[in-house]
Design a protein around this motif. Structure first.
Motif, PDB file in Angstrom:
ATOM      1  N   GLN A 534       0.840  -1.199   0.000  1.00 36.92           N
ATOM      2  CA  GLN A 534       0.000   0.000   0.000  1.00 36.92           C
ATOM      3  C   GLN A 534       0.874   1.247   0.000  1.00 36.92           C
ATOM      4  O   GLN A 534       1.997   1.222   0.519  1.00 36.92           O
ATOM      5  CB  GLN A 534      -0.928   0.007   1.222  1.00 36.92           C
ATOM      6  CG  GLN A 534      -0.265   0.327   2.547  1.00 36.92           C
ATOM      7  CD  GLN A 534       0.364  -0.876   3.243  1.00 36.92           C
ATOM      8  OE1 GLN A 534       0.441  -1.960   2.665  1.00 36.92           O
ATOM      9  NE2 GLN A 534       0.796  -0.685   4.477  1.00 36.92           N
ATOM     10  N   HIS A 535       0.357   2.331  -0.563  1.00 29.20           N
ATOM     11  CA  HIS A 535       1.092   3.590  -0.573  1.00 29.20           C
ATOM     12  C   HIS A 535       0.183   4.745  -0.179  1.00 29.20           C
ATOM     13  O   HIS A 535      -0.825   4.984  -0.847  1.00 29.20           O
ATOM     14  CB  HIS A 535       1.675   3.873  -1.964  1.00 29.20           C
ATOM     15  CG  HIS A 535       2.582   2.803  -2.470  1.00 29.20           C
ATOM     16  ND1 HIS A 535       3.866   2.637  -2.013  1.00 29.20           N
ATOM     17  CD2 HIS A 535       2.386   1.814  -3.373  1.00 29.20           C
ATOM     18  CE1 HIS A 535       4.427   1.613  -2.625  1.00 29.20           C
ATOM     19  NE2 HIS A 535       3.542   1.079  -3.456  1.00 29.20           N
ATOM     20  N   CYS A 587       4.799   9.161  -2.339  1.00 26.70           N
ATOM     21  CA  CYS A 587       4.400   8.239  -1.290  1.00 26.70           C
ATOM     22  C   CYS A 587       4.961   8.742   0.029  1.00 26.70           C
ATOM     23  O   CYS A 587       6.100   9.178   0.108  1.00 26.70           O
ATOM     24  CB  CYS A 587       4.929   6.838  -1.582  1.00 26.70           C
ATOM     25  SG  CYS A 587       4.527   5.691  -0.245  1.00 26.70           S
ATOM     26  N   ILE A 589       5.404   6.883   2.711  1.00 33.82           N
ATOM     27  CA  ILE A 589       6.282   5.946   3.413  1.00 33.82           C
ATOM     28  C   ILE A 589       7.692   6.481   3.194  1.00 33.82           C
ATOM     29  O   ILE A 589       8.155   6.593   2.055  1.00 33.82           O
ATOM     30  CB  ILE A 589       6.095   4.509   2.886  1.00 33.82           C
ATOM     31  CG1 ILE A 589       4.696   4.021   3.294  1.00 33.82           C
ATOM     32  CG2 ILE A 589       7.193   3.582   3.412  1.00 33.82           C
ATOM     33  CD1 ILE A 589       4.332   2.651   2.783  1.00 33.82           C
ATOM     34  N   HIS A 592      10.043   4.739   0.916  1.00 34.76           N
ATOM     35  CA  HIS A 592       9.625   4.718  -0.495  1.00 34.76           C
ATOM     36  C   HIS A 592       9.960   6.052  -1.158  1.00 34.76           C
ATOM     37  O   HIS A 592      10.360   6.107  -2.320  1.00 34.76           O
ATOM     38  CB  HIS A 592       8.127   4.433  -0.605  1.00 34.76           C
ATOM     39  CG  HIS A 592       7.763   3.026  -0.208  1.00 34.76           C
ATOM     40  ND1 HIS A 592       6.486   2.518  -0.351  1.00 34.76           N
ATOM     41  CD2 HIS A 592       8.512   2.026   0.320  1.00 34.76           C
ATOM     42  CE1 HIS A 592       6.474   1.261   0.085  1.00 34.76           C
ATOM     43  NE2 HIS A 592       7.686   0.946   0.502  1.00 34.76           N
ATOM     44  N   MET A 597      10.005   7.349  -5.011  1.00 36.64           N
ATOM     45  CA  MET A 597       8.578   7.349  -5.337  1.00 36.64           C
ATOM     46  C   MET A 597       7.983   8.746  -5.199  1.00 36.64           C
ATOM     47  O   MET A 597       7.222   9.043  -4.276  1.00 36.64           O
ATOM     48  CB  MET A 597       7.846   6.370  -4.425  1.00 36.64           C
ATOM     49  CG  MET A 597       6.497   5.951  -4.971  1.00 36.64           C
ATOM     50  SD  MET A 597       5.850   4.564  -4.056  1.00 36.64           S
ATOM     51  CE  MET A 597       4.836   3.796  -5.325  1.00 36.64           C
TER      52      MET A 597
HETATM   53 CU   LIG Z   1       4.922   3.796  -0.795  1.00 35.99          CU
END
Ligand SMILES: [Cu+2]
Lengths: 612, 160
Positions: A534-535, A587, A589, A592, A597
């Protein structure tokens, strides 16, 4: 159709020698420690090194795993010699033998290299800082000494506070923030969710230069929208945020009845931290480690502490302002069975208040909920999730206690039970959103696919991923494979936002939209990538609506700046491109983001009066 | 559990679930009671103000969109008048009624088990307390793809 991973899995199973298949699985050996596996890791090291694939590691060669300069006093009692693999594994999940003895191909880093921790101030709790239009705040990112579960660590804080000062301002205020970087890394401050002037968005390389250690930067932060926001660095968030640099901003609407009356209000900053025994797991200096799933901590924190507590009276309604500042973890929060009403999220209230059983909050999201404690006793606040044991192929119910609310038998001073029972419709929100409904059904202006590419990961990691991709949960709530995750760095893993129309990826996407246009973005999280996850996708400087998920229209809308995209899902976002400038879409995270990302949307200025 | 058990189970899982397309798709199989029946189901998150719909203990909450064709008149199977979908635990001990299914598209829910069988039975009423009629279509939640690695060489330190 016979999918490749299936074929691989089948072949892999068939390839197991009969003797191996029939022998009892290794279990409960010292080599499979629980959550504090140092000793077990040590026991495993010698024999397992035989099978190690010779990956070199600067960390192993140049530093002990807890090095990175953390003063020895901070880690007293840790047996560093034994920490060939300092990663705590989930209960019952063995390391892949082919990974034992490996370390990430980065130098270790922890805050405060060479600093005598005794010279540092002790971290304080967040304090409320009320500011008016035109006021100035000095905000200093600094080293502090923090104690978590009886162990002391050198960490970061804003103005000595972690969470940092809770900045409370009236809607439409502008404040000046003089940021002083006094930590040992370059930094900058991003004002998450605030539709401010682009040059103060705090993104080095895009809107400003990094603020070097010892240097300063002055921000003007304008707050056009009531709501609940947060600030954090936009440089190596995987380290700086995880080590304590975050704080909230509450922007008050002028209407006195913007929210329902309640007995009290509380801020809950949710976070986690990764600790092995009494040792912080170090970070990667040159690039982030934990690049596959992000760093998922094993000690859950509320407002920086392992246990949150609140006293209330019978019948009290408490409004909680919740932020998830964790690097990777999505929480599923509930309050010991007390009824929960959801009121607002990132940038606005919901069109309609709703009853919910729990609060699902991904990194960087905010939710505002009201909870009624209608009987005396203790209500336990928990994070309750279903983790996947990838070794056994089974789900496990995991419940972490975050804190509790002790409710006295004395009745509430004011009974707001009736207001709590009513589910308000926020007509002002619906009227505002109504202006955008004509765009809901238009074709997407941009379709993005979320995926990942990897190279030079340990062979055992690649093999496991190849056979384990038969099913991935829409949301991975915990890190079920910390060994593989730890060993993956942002140099080896590249998380990708791909523009379907051009094939361009991440910062190579050339994306311009006109100011005051309404942009529909369709994002698909490819479940067939090397390691789907998931992002939580965050757009800077604008507000957006999640208008549909998997083709199903959202019935109760709210303005957001961060939207969770589960594995396999397609989510339609409608962006109100009101604010000119160049804005990140990425994203949240942290690892990430470090692994690429991100992309940028240029919102090109249009003369007033022109546009849609 | 013996290694042989897990090996067999892994093989079964691998061979059973290699036909579907993603984390939300369920291929439905017919039975001797209904050789003409065909179907496919898709799990769609139940309505939720959050990014993902889950129960308080963290299980995904899905509406199940069932596309079915070739379902015979239930009366031809016995004293039945309708078809009903159930989410059933993999040990068959718990049957959660999801809703009525017809030829065409039916949306039923919520399915809130980690792993489950999706079973469609013939029934004498659309809201029976318990299942009673023959199964005419069945499939397994995509989470059934999860494999055990207990006997896998990766975890045994064997050369790959
Ligand atoms: Cu992510």
């Amino acid at each position: 159709m016979f999918r490749l991973p299936c074929a691989a899995a089948l072949l892999a199973v068939l390839a197991v020698p009969a003797s191996a298949q029939n022998s009892a699985p290794a279990k409960k050996s010292p080599a499979m420690p629980g959550m504090s596996g140092m000793r077990g890791m040590r026991g495993m090291r010698d024999s397992s090194r035989v099978g190690t694939r010779g990956t070199t590691s600067k960390r192993k060669k140049t530093t002990s795993p807890v090095a990175g300069g953390a003063p020895m006093a901070m880690t007293a009692g840790a047996d560093m010699e034994g920490m060939a693999m300092p990663v705590p594994m989930p209960k019952g999940m063995p390391m892949i033998p082919g990974l034992v003895g490996l370390t990430p191909a980065v130098t270790s880093f922890l805050p405060g290299v060479g600093v005598d921790s005794r010279s540092l101030p002790v971290a304080m709790a967040s304090r409320l800082t009320r500011l008016r239009n035109g006021d100035t705040l000095d905000l200093t990112a600094m080293l502090v000494r923090r104690t978590i579960k009886g162990h002391s660590y050198v960490m970061y804080a804003f103005n000595g506070q972690s969470p940092g000062p809770l900045i409370r301002v009236p809607q439409n205020a502008s404040i000046t923030v003089r940021f002083h970087n006094r930590i040992d890394l370059p930094s900058a401050v991003h004002w998450h969710g605030v539709r401010l002037d682009n040059r103060f968005d705090g993104v080095p390389g895009l809107t400003q230069a990094e603020v070097a250690s010892g240097k300063d930067f002055t921000y003007t932060v304008h707050f056009p929208d009531a709501g609940f926001y947060w600030y954090h660095p936009h440089v190596r968030e995987d380290i700086q945020q995880a080590m304590g640099l975050f704080g909230n901003m509450r922007v008050d609407a002028p209407e006195p009845e913007y929210y329902s009356p309640v007995n009290r209000e509380q801020t809950l900053v949710l976070n986690d931290i990764l600790i092995n025994g009494d040792t912080l797991i170090p970070f990667g200096k040159e690039s982030a480690d934990y690049a596959l799933m992000g760093r998922v901590g094993n000690v859950l924190l509320v407002n920086g502490e392992p246990r949150y507590s609140l006293r209330a009276q019978k019948g009290d309604v408490v409004r909680f302002f919740i932020t998830n500042v964790a690097s990777s973890r999505t929480f599923n929060l509930s309050f010991g069975g007390a009824p929960i009403k959801i009121v607002a999220s990132d940038v606005s209230r919901f069109e309609r208040e709703e009853r919910v059983a729990s609060v699902v909050i991904a990194p960087a999201e905010r939710y505002i909920v009201e909870v009624r404690f209608d009987r005396p006793g203790r209500f336990t606040i928990v994070n309750a999730v279903q983790s996947i044991n990838h070794y056994l192929g089974e789900f496990t119910s995991e419940v972490d206690t975050l804190g509790s609310v002790a409710v006295a038998a004395v009745p509430a001073a004011h009974d707001f039970g009736a207001q709590f029972a009513a589910l308000r419709a926020n007509d002002a929100v619906s009227r505002d959103i109504a202006r955008y409904r004509k765009y809901f059904d238009k074709a997407p202006d941009k379709t993005l696919t979320l995926t990942v590419a990897a190279n030079t990961l340990p062979l055992a990691t690649v093999q496991f991923m190849n056979v384990d991709t038969a099913y991935f949960a829409p949301v991975e709530w915990v890190d079920g494979m910390p060994d593989m995750n730890w060993l993956s760095t942002a140099r080896q893993v590249r998380w990708i936002l791909r523009d379907d129309a051009t094939g361009q990826e991440n910062m190579n996407i050339d994306w311009h939209v006109a100011q005051r246009s309404v942009v529909k973005i369709r994002i698909f999280n490819d479940p067939k990538s090397f390691h789907p996850m998931q992002h939580p996708i965050h757009l800077h400087g604008q507000r957006m609506l999640v208008i549909a998920r998997d083709g199903v229209a959202t019935k109760n809308l709210v303005w957001k700046d961060t939207a969770l995209i589960p594995v396999g899902s397609t989510v339609d976002l409608l962006v109100d491109a009101s604010n000119p400038g160049v804005w990140m879409l990425h994203c949240h995270i942290a690892e990430h983001l470090e692994a690429g990302m991100m992309t940028a949307i240029h919102v090109d200025s249009v003369a007033a009066g022109a546009g849609r | 559990m013996t290694g042989a058990f897990w090996f067999g189970r892994t093989l079964l899982l691998v061979s059973l679930f290699c036909g579907t397309d993603g984390p939300f798709d369920i291929e439905l199989f017919n039975t001797p009671a209904s050789p003409t029946a065909q179907g496919h189901a898709r799990l769609v998150f139940a309505e939720s103000p959050f990014g993902v719909a889950v129960t308080a203990d963290g299980r995904a909450s899905y509406d199940v969109r069932i596309d079915a064709s070739g379902l015979p008149d239930p009366a031809t199977l016995g004293a039945f008048s309708t078809y009903v979908a159930w989410a059933v635990t993999t040990d068959l001990t718990e049957w959660h009624r999801l809703g009525r299914v017809t030829n065409g598209t039916s949306v039923v829910g919520h399915a809130e088990l980690n792993k489950f069988l999706l079973v469609i039975t013939a029934e004498s009423s659309p809201e029976p307390r318990a299942h009673s009629g023959p199964t005419i279509l069945h499939g397994t939640s995509p989470s059934g793809w999860l494999q055990s690695f207990l006997s896998h060489p990766l975890f045994r330190g064997l050369p790959p």
